[in-house]
Design a protein around this motif. Structure first.
Motif, mmCIF file in Angstrom:
data_model
loop_
_atom_site.group_PDB
_atom_site.id
_atom_site.type_symbol
_atom_site.label_atom_id
_atom_site.label_comp_id
_atom_site.label_asym_id
_atom_site.label_seq_id
_atom_site.Cartn_x
_atom_site.Cartn_y
_atom_site.Cartn_z
ATOM 1 N N GLY A 193 0.824 -1.200 0.000
ATOM 2 C CA GLY A 193 0.000 0.000 0.000
ATOM 3 C C GLY A 193 0.852 1.241 0.000
ATOM 4 N N LEU A 194 0.209 2.369 -0.271
ATOM 5 C CA LEU A 194 0.883 3.664 -0.250
ATOM 6 C C LEU A 194 0.108 4.598 0.659
ATOM 7 C CD1 LEU A 194 1.685 4.215 -4.049
ATOM 8 C CD2 LEU A 194 3.157 3.220 -2.294
ATOM 9 N N VAL A 195 0.839 5.453 1.371
ATOM 10 C CA VAL A 195 0.235 6.453 2.245
ATOM 11 C C VAL A 195 0.509 7.816 1.622
ATOM 12 C CG1 VAL A 195 0.132 7.396 4.572
ATOM 13 C CG2 VAL A 195 0.656 4.970 4.237
ATOM 14 N N LEU A 196 -0.564 8.553 1.295
ATOM 15 C CA LEU A 196 -0.476 9.837 0.624
ATOM 16 C C LEU A 196 -0.934 10.955 1.569
ATOM 17 C CD1 LEU A 196 -2.210 8.872 -2.757
ATOM 18 C CD2 LEU A 196 0.142 8.446 -2.083
ATOM 19 N N PHE A 197 -0.102 11.844 1.993
ATOM 20 C CA PHE A 197 1.297 12.022 1.677
ATOM 21 C C PHE A 197 2.043 12.377 2.944
ATOM 22 C CE2 PHE A 197 -0.356 13.347 -2.574
ATOM 23 C CZ PHE A 197 0.301 12.405 -3.333
ATOM 24 N N ASN A 198 3.363 12.395 2.807
ATOM 25 C CA ASN A 198 4.216 12.955 3.850
ATOM 26 C C ASN A 198 4.011 14.461 3.948
ATOM 27 O OD1 ASN A 198 6.123 12.030 5.733
ATOM 28 N ND2 ASN A 198 7.281 11.003 4.130
ATOM 29 N N ARG A 199 4.072 14.998 5.150
ATOM 30 C CA ARG A 199 4.049 16.444 5.348
ATOM 31 C C ARG A 199 5.465 16.894 5.719
ATOM 32 N NH1 ARG A 199 1.282 18.539 9.603
ATOM 33 N NH2 ARG A 199 0.734 20.452 8.496
ATOM 34 N N PHE A 200 6.102 17.652 4.826
ATOM 35 C CA PHE A 200 7.434 18.160 5.138
ATOM 36 C C PHE A 200 7.295 19.368 6.057
ATOM 37 C CE2 PHE A 200 8.435 15.995 1.087
ATOM 38 C CZ PHE A 200 9.447 15.173 1.550
ATOM 39 N N ALA A 243 -3.871 4.913 1.562
ATOM 40 C CA ALA A 243 -4.286 5.592 2.785
ATOM 41 C C ALA A 243 -4.143 7.086 2.576
ATOM 42 C CB ALA A 243 -3.447 5.143 3.975
ATOM 43 N N CYS A 244 -5.145 7.841 3.011
ATOM 44 C CA CYS A 244 -5.086 9.297 2.941
ATOM 45 C C CYS A 244 -4.549 9.813 4.270
ATOM 46 C CB CYS A 244 -6.477 9.861 2.677
ATOM 47 S SG CYS A 244 -6.535 11.673 2.646
ATOM 48 N N SER A 245 -3.452 10.549 4.222
ATOM 49 C CA SER A 245 -2.827 11.085 5.432
ATOM 50 C C SER A 245 -2.586 12.571 5.252
ATOM 51 C CB SER A 245 -1.500 10.363 5.700
ATOM 52 O OG SER A 245 -0.840 10.920 6.812
ATOM 53 N N GLY A 246 -3.301 13.372 6.068
ATOM 54 C CA GLY A 246 -3.150 14.816 5.986
ATOM 55 C C GLY A 246 -4.423 15.496 5.522
ATOM 56 N N GLY A 247 -4.992 16.333 6.380
ATOM 57 C CA GLY A 247 -6.141 17.126 5.973
ATOM 58 C C GLY A 247 -7.501 16.561 6.321
ATOM 59 N N VAL A 248 -7.554 15.400 6.983
ATOM 60 C CA VAL A 248 -8.845 14.824 7.369
ATOM 61 C C VAL A 248 -9.206 15.321 8.765
ATOM 62 C CG1 VAL A 248 -10.144 12.715 7.837
ATOM 63 C CG2 VAL A 248 -8.540 12.796 5.916
ATOM 64 N N HIS A 249 -10.171 16.239 8.833
ATOM 65 C CA HIS A 249 -10.579 16.823 10.104
ATOM 66 C C HIS A 249 -12.060 16.646 10.386
ATOM 67 C CE1 HIS A 249 -6.872 19.133 11.274
ATOM 68 N NE2 HIS A 249 -6.585 18.806 10.023
ATOM 69 N N SER A 250 -12.847 16.390 9.361
ATOM 70 C CA SER A 250 -14.292 16.258 9.520
ATOM 71 C C SER A 250 -14.766 14.996 8.814
ATOM 72 C CB SER A 250 -15.000 17.475 8.921
ATOM 73 O OG SER A 250 -14.826 17.505 7.510
ATOM 74 N N ALA A 251 -16.011 14.629 9.099
ATOM 75 C CA ALA A 251 -16.601 13.486 8.401
ATOM 76 C C ALA A 251 -16.650 13.754 6.905
ATOM 77 C CB ALA A 251 -18.004 13.213 8.947
ATOM 78 N N GLU A 252 -16.917 14.990 6.535
ATOM 79 C CA GLU A 252 -16.953 15.346 5.110
ATOM 80 C C GLU A 252 -15.603 15.105 4.453
ATOM 81 O OE1 GLU A 252 -17.071 19.613 3.700
ATOM 82 O OE2 GLU A 252 -19.090 18.981 3.069
ATOM 83 N N ASP A 253 -14.515 15.465 5.149
ATOM 84 C CA ASP A 253 -13.176 15.216 4.621
ATOM 85 C C ASP A 253 -12.961 13.718 4.383
ATOM 86 O OD1 ASP A 253 -12.569 17.934 4.835
ATOM 87 O OD2 ASP A 253 -11.687 17.705 6.824
#
Length: 330
Positions: A193-200, A243-253
């Motif tokens: 799998g891939l995790v998108l994305f790293n946060r620099f 996998a989505c990593s970064g920016g998920v804060h709400s159910a809508e996200d």
């Protein structure tokens, strides 16, 4: 309502995963996260620099008084600065695995092949359900070509995935010339799998003291847009989980990420802001939306808006870029 999700061969009760974070250092917090609905927990990264720091600490104690490497060693944190040393990390993994009934995913962070790679096997032995391999690398040498940088990353993935029996997800950045080709090569090299994305993390500058200041800013929902774009492009093409990593804060996200093709969403910043119970808010919001839209299983909505299934594929491509620019009037 069936929220059951498959990720890295693991059967998860829902698509909400606690991403790599300080939560794993607090066993009580991890229990609270599980009770609130976390489907899996990713431990914070174990860095290749920790092996180097441990070796430097050993040399320091064996050869106190020498200072031949003092300047070079000052570039990295001291051995004592790491929250968990190598042995402590493995012990914490074992404790966490015995405490919770959800999968615990270990995290390795490195950019050079070395002794640290062997710790993947020790993580497997300690009970990790999978490994998240974080290829956090920011090239700064203008003499090193891009293909050489990517070749080194691919070799790390190949080495780690062949060393363990458990699945390995690779966490990458979006900064590659041909991200679809690079992603496909990582999967062909063994990534499950891939995790998108790293946060620099971006440093700031103190203009009074003339010092570089480390900055840690939590994400917000605006960072999700980049993830949605690439989830939508990659999900129809890759035979691997995303996998989505970064920016998920709400159910809508979370819903948007699933529609774009993510198997799971990783949540950290929102939990640091609002606490473990925020997972209940996310799950409730997802269930309510699915009920309104008449989805009885989360698998039915996954990828419904990716590049191959979207009613308007051009919205993900260059046509949307032109349309947006032409929409402004001054």
């Amino acid at each position: 309502m069936n929220l059951q999700t498959k990720y890295l061969g693991l059967t998860l009760k829902n698509p909400f995963v606690v991403g790599a974070s300080p939560f794993c250092d607090n066993l009580t917090a991890c229990r609270e996260l599980e009770d609130a609905g976390a489907a899996a927990i990713v431990m914070h990264s174990f860095f290749e620099e920790q092996i180097e720091a441990e070796n430097r600490a050993l040399v320091h104690h064996l050869d106190t008084g020498t200072d031949s490497y003092s300047e070079a060693s000052s570039f990295f944190p001291s051995y004592e600065d790491y929250h968990l040393g190598p042995n402590q990390y493995l012990r914490q993994l074992t404790r966490l695995r015995s405490l919770v009934d959800i999968p615990v995913i270990a995290s390795l962070n490195g950019c050079h092949l070395g002794n640290w790679v062997g710790y993947a096997q020790q993580m497997e032995d300690a009970g990790a359900a999978a490994i998240e391999l974080n290829l956090y690398q920011l090239p700064t040498d203008a003499t090193v070509p891009a293909d050489e940088v990517e070749a080194a990353m691919i070799e790390i993935v190949r080495t780690v995935t062949t060393a363990v029996r458990i699945p390995v997800a690779v966490k990458i950045s979006p900064f590659h010339t041909s991200l679809p080709q690079f992603a496909a090569t990582l999967v062909a090299s063994g990534a499950a799998g891939l995790v998108l994305f790293n946060r620099f993390y971006q440093p700031d500058i103190d203009i009074r003291e003339l010092e570089v200041i480390p900055q840690l800013k939590l994400s917000d929902s605006s960072e999700l847009l980049l993830r949605l774009r690439w989830l939508s492009i990659l999900s129809p093409e890759l035979g691997a989980d995303l996998a989505c990593s970064g920016g998920v804060h709400s159910a809508e996200d979370a819903i948007k990420a699933l529609l774009a093709g993510a198997q799971v969403v990783q949540v950290v910043s929102a939990l640091l802001r609002h606490g473990p119970n925020h997972l209940r808010v996310l799950r409730t919001g997802l269930v309510q939306w699915m009920d309104e839209m008449e989805y009885d299983r989360v698998d039915r909505l996954r990828g419904a808006m990716n590049l191959s299934r979207c009613p308007d594929p051009a919205a993900h491509e260059r046509a949307n870029y032109l349309k947006i620019l032409q929409s402004w009037r001054v």
